[in-house]
Design a protein around this motif. Structure first.
Motif, PDB file in Angstrom:
ATOM      1  N   MET A   1       0.878  -1.047  -0.132  1.00 36.26           N
ATOM      2  CA  MET A   1      -0.115  -0.002  -0.097  1.00 36.26           C
ATOM      3  C   MET A   1       0.914   1.218  -0.147  1.00 36.26           C
ATOM      4  SD  MET A   1      -3.133   0.840   2.658  1.00 36.26           S
ATOM      5  CE  MET A   1      -3.857   2.194   2.527  1.00 36.26           C
ATOM      6  N   ASN A   2       0.753   2.340  -0.895  1.00 38.66           N
ATOM      7  CA  ASN A   2       1.122   3.353  -0.712  1.00 38.66           C
ATOM      8  C   ASN A   2       0.528   4.674  -0.198  1.00 38.66           C
ATOM      9  OD1 ASN A   2       3.308   2.449  -2.695  1.00 38.66           O
ATOM     10  ND2 ASN A   2       1.802   2.734  -4.400  1.00 38.66           N
ATOM     11  N   PHE A   3       1.338   5.062   0.797  1.00 35.57           N
ATOM     12  CA  PHE A   3       0.644   5.903   1.788  1.00 35.57           C
ATOM     13  C   PHE A   3       0.858   7.461   1.421  1.00 35.57           C
ATOM     14  CE2 PHE A   3       1.498   2.405   4.568  1.00 35.57           C
ATOM     15  CZ  PHE A   3      -0.043   1.786   4.946  1.00 35.57           C
ATOM     16  N   LYS A   4      -0.166   8.235   1.527  1.00 37.97           N
ATOM     17  CA  LYS A   4      -0.044   9.766   1.312  1.00 37.97           C
ATOM     18  C   LYS A   4       0.516  10.474   2.516  1.00 37.97           C
ATOM     19  CE  LYS A   4      -4.040   9.041  -1.450  1.00 37.97           C
ATOM     20  NZ  LYS A   4      -5.545   9.145  -1.191  1.00 37.97           N
ATOM     21  N   ASP A   5       1.234  11.470   2.131  1.00 41.22           N
ATOM     22  CA  ASP A   5       1.935  12.257   3.348  1.00 41.22           C
ATOM     23  C   ASP A   5       0.963  13.167   3.857  1.00 41.22           C
ATOM     24  OD1 ASP A   5       4.344  10.990   3.279  1.00 41.22           O
ATOM     25  OD2 ASP A   5       5.064  12.684   1.954  1.00 41.22           O
ATOM     26  N   SER A   6      -0.460  13.320   3.110  1.00 37.90           N
ATOM     27  CA  SER A   6      -1.254  14.271   3.592  1.00 37.90           C
ATOM     28  C   SER A   6      -2.427  13.907   4.482  1.00 37.90           C
ATOM     29  CB  SER A   6      -1.924  15.032   2.416  1.00 37.90           C
ATOM     30  OG  SER A   6      -2.699  13.874   1.697  1.00 37.90           O
ATOM     31  N   LEU A   7      -2.321  12.670   4.866  1.00 39.81           N
ATOM     32  CA  LEU A   7      -3.450  12.008   5.703  1.00 39.81           C
ATOM     33  C   LEU A   7      -2.660  10.967   6.685  1.00 39.81           C
ATOM     34  CD1 LEU A   7      -6.500  12.052   5.830  1.00 39.81           C
ATOM     35  CD2 LEU A   7      -6.492  10.056   4.279  1.00 39.81           C
ATOM     36  N   PRO A   8      -3.033  11.063   8.030  1.00 42.22           N
ATOM     37  CA  PRO A   8      -2.375  10.201   8.821  1.00 42.22           C
ATOM     38  C   PRO A   8      -2.354   8.418   8.431  1.00 42.22           C
ATOM     39  CG  PRO A   8      -3.609  11.625  10.037  1.00 42.22           C
ATOM     40  CD  PRO A   8      -4.158  11.915   8.547  1.00 42.22           C
ATOM     41  N   ILE A   9      -1.460   7.731   8.551  1.00 43.21           N
ATOM     42  CA  ILE A   9      -1.545   6.420   8.093  1.00 43.21           C
ATOM     43  C   ILE A   9      -2.681   5.713   8.521  1.00 43.21           C
ATOM     44  CG2 ILE A   9      -0.120   4.295   7.971  1.00 43.21           C
ATOM     45  CD1 ILE A   9       2.285   6.121   8.038  1.00 43.21           C
ATOM     46  N   TYR A  10      -2.819   5.836   9.830  1.00 43.93           N
ATOM     47  CA  TYR A  10      -4.096   4.829  10.532  1.00 43.93           C
ATOM     48  C   TYR A  10      -5.401   4.926   9.968  1.00 43.93           C
ATOM     49  CZ  TYR A  10      -6.113   8.744  13.335  1.00 43.93           C
ATOM     50  OH  TYR A  10      -6.503   9.775  13.751  1.00 43.93           O
ATOM     51  N   ILE A  11      -5.631   6.724   9.273  1.00 42.14           N
ATOM     52  CA  ILE A  11      -6.898   6.638   8.736  1.00 42.14           C
ATOM     53  C   ILE A  11      -6.785   6.118   7.341  1.00 42.14           C
ATOM     54  CG2 ILE A  11      -8.136   8.707   7.638  1.00 42.14           C
ATOM     55  CD1 ILE A  11      -7.220  10.422  10.108  1.00 42.14           C
ATOM     56  N   GLN A  12      -5.701   6.234   6.679  1.00 43.09           N
ATOM     57  CA  GLN A  12      -5.622   5.479   5.470  1.00 43.09           C
ATOM     58  C   GLN A  12      -5.772   4.114   5.407  1.00 43.09           C
ATOM     59  OE1 GLN A  12      -2.401   7.064   2.934  1.00 43.09           O
ATOM     60  NE2 GLN A  12      -2.003   8.205   4.737  1.00 43.09           N
ATOM     61  N   ILE A  13      -5.359   3.362   6.675  1.00 44.13           N
ATOM     62  CA  ILE A  13      -5.585   1.845   6.914  1.00 44.13           C
ATOM     63  C   ILE A  13      -7.134   1.696   6.936  1.00 44.13           C
ATOM     64  CG2 ILE A  13      -5.120   0.168   8.267  1.00 44.13           C
ATOM     65  CD1 ILE A  13      -2.153   1.169   8.786  1.00 44.13           C
ATOM     66  N   LYS A  14      -7.620   2.713   7.744  1.00 45.49           N
ATOM     67  CA  LYS A  14      -8.995   2.397   8.036  1.00 45.49           C
ATOM     68  C   LYS A  14      -9.873   2.644   6.841  1.00 45.49           C
ATOM     69  CE  LYS A  14     -12.692   4.906  10.691  1.00 45.49           C
ATOM     70  NZ  LYS A  14     -13.218   6.219  11.156  1.00 45.49           N
ATOM     71  N   GLU A  15      -9.510   3.401   5.864  1.00 49.51           N
ATOM     72  CA  GLU A  15     -10.132   3.651   4.611  1.00 49.51           C
ATOM     73  C   GLU A  15     -10.138   2.463   3.713  1.00 49.51           C
ATOM     74  OE1 GLU A  15      -8.936   7.341   3.104  1.00 49.51           O
ATOM     75  OE2 GLU A  15     -10.248   8.549   4.384  1.00 49.51           O
ATOM     76  N   TYR A  16      -8.637   2.006   3.722  1.00 48.35           N
ATOM     77  CA  TYR A  16      -8.452   0.672   2.942  1.00 48.35           C
ATOM     78  C   TYR A  16      -9.475  -0.486   3.435  1.00 48.35           C
ATOM     79  CZ  TYR A  16      -5.834  -3.383   1.667  1.00 48.35           C
ATOM     80  OH  TYR A  16      -5.569  -4.668   1.563  1.00 48.35           O
ATOM     81  N   LEU A  17      -9.327  -0.722   4.756  1.00 53.89           N
ATOM     82  CA  LEU A  17     -10.278  -1.614   5.262  1.00 53.89           C
ATOM     83  C   LEU A  17     -11.797  -1.557   4.940  1.00 53.89           C
ATOM     84  CD1 LEU A  17      -8.484  -2.319   8.591  1.00 53.89           C
ATOM     85  CD2 LEU A  17      -8.328  -3.942   6.397  1.00 53.89           C
ATOM     86  N   CYS A  18     -12.107  -0.311   5.141  1.00 54.60           N
ATOM     87  CA  CYS A  18     -13.486  -0.060   4.679  1.00 54.60           C
ATOM     88  C   CYS A  18     -13.912  -0.397   3.303  1.00 54.60           C
ATOM     89  CB  CYS A  18     -13.851   1.391   5.107  1.00 54.60           C
ATOM     90  SG  CYS A  18     -14.050   1.854   6.748  1.00 54.60           S
ATOM     91  N   ARG A  19     -12.801  -0.117   2.574  1.00 51.97           N
ATOM     92  CA  ARG A  19     -13.009  -0.442   1.003  1.00 51.97           C
ATOM     93  C   ARG A  19     -13.122  -1.851   0.921  1.00 51.97           C
ATOM     94  NH1 ARG A  19     -12.941   3.647  -2.660  1.00 51.97           N
ATOM     95  NH2 ARG A  19     -12.024   5.644  -2.021  1.00 51.97           N
ATOM     96  N   GLN A  20     -12.315  -2.644   1.767  1.00 53.67           N
ATOM     97  CA  GLN A  20     -12.234  -4.109   1.598  1.00 53.67           C
ATOM     98  C   GLN A  20     -13.788  -4.749   1.891  1.00 53.67           C
ATOM     99  OE1 GLN A  20      -9.468  -6.143   0.503  1.00 53.67           O
ATOM    100  NE2 GLN A  20      -9.003  -4.320  -0.342  1.00 53.67           N
ATOM    101  N   ILE A  21     -14.221  -3.962   2.823  1.00 48.94           N
ATOM    102  CA  ILE A  21     -15.512  -4.332   3.416  1.00 48.94           C
ATOM    103  C   ILE A  21     -16.692  -4.096   2.342  1.00 48.94           C
ATOM    104  CG2 ILE A  21     -17.176  -4.122   5.332  1.00 48.94           C
ATOM    105  CD1 ILE A  21     -14.792  -3.663   6.994  1.00 48.94           C
ATOM    106  N   ILE A  22     -16.622  -2.937   1.958  1.00 51.08           N
ATOM    107  CA  ILE A  22     -17.658  -2.451   0.930  1.00 51.08           C
ATOM    108  C   ILE A  22     -17.488  -3.109  -0.324  1.00 51.08           C
ATOM    109  CG2 ILE A  22     -18.372  -0.136  -0.344  1.00 51.08           C
ATOM    110  CD1 ILE A  22     -19.047  -0.520   2.786  1.00 51.08           C
ATOM    111  N   THR A  23     -16.514  -3.419  -0.864  1.00 48.86           N
ATOM    112  CA  THR A  23     -16.256  -4.123  -2.176  1.00 48.86           C
ATOM    113  C   THR A  23     -16.524  -5.572  -2.021  1.00 48.86           C
ATOM    114  OG1 THR A  23     -13.975  -4.257  -1.925  1.00 48.86           O
ATOM    115  CG2 THR A  23     -15.028  -2.423  -2.979  1.00 48.86           C
TER     116      THR A  23
END
Length: 117
Positions: A1-23
């Motif tokens: 996973m490529n993380f963006k500097d503009s957003l905390p990593i834990y939020i990006q992980i949460k969004e990633y897992l949410c996408r995994q669930i939603i899809t």
């Protein structure tokens, strides 16, 4: 996973897992990988994973079964709400990006209509 500097990593992980669930890659009642496995898989600190999961547990999206692990909720209404929230967030980002480059709402509508053809 490529993380963006503009957003905390834990939020990006949460969004990633949410996408995994939603899809549907993570289904209702499915056990998610352990904290250590996720940390290894995503190459981040265990504490970062725990922070993301804690937020998901607090929101009800994940359910902890003592001694077993974390599972995706089976609450269909909550899953639909999370999906709607993600759609709205993506729409907002898109519209803000269009505005920031000088695209009017009418032009945005035309761009989308052409793209969807």
């Amino acid at each position: 996973m490529n993380f963006k500097d503009s957003l905390p990593i834990y939020i990006q992980i949460k969004e990633y897992l949410c996408r995994q669930i939603i899809t549907g890659k993570l289904e209702p009642n499915q056990m998610i990988p352990s904290v250590r496995n996720l940390a290894t898989q995503l190459t981040v600190n265990v504490n970062t994973i725990q922070k993301a999961l804690r937020q998901m547990i607090n929101s009800g999206l994940l359910v902890t079964k003592r001694g077993e692990g974390n599972y995706v909720t089976s609450d269909k209404k909550l899953l639909e709400k999370i999906k709607r929230d993600m759609i709205v967030a993506e729409q907002r980002k898109f519209v803000q990006n269009m505005k920031s480059i000088g695209i009017t709402p009418k032009q945005t509508h035309l761009i989308l209509a052409n793209h969807l053809k």
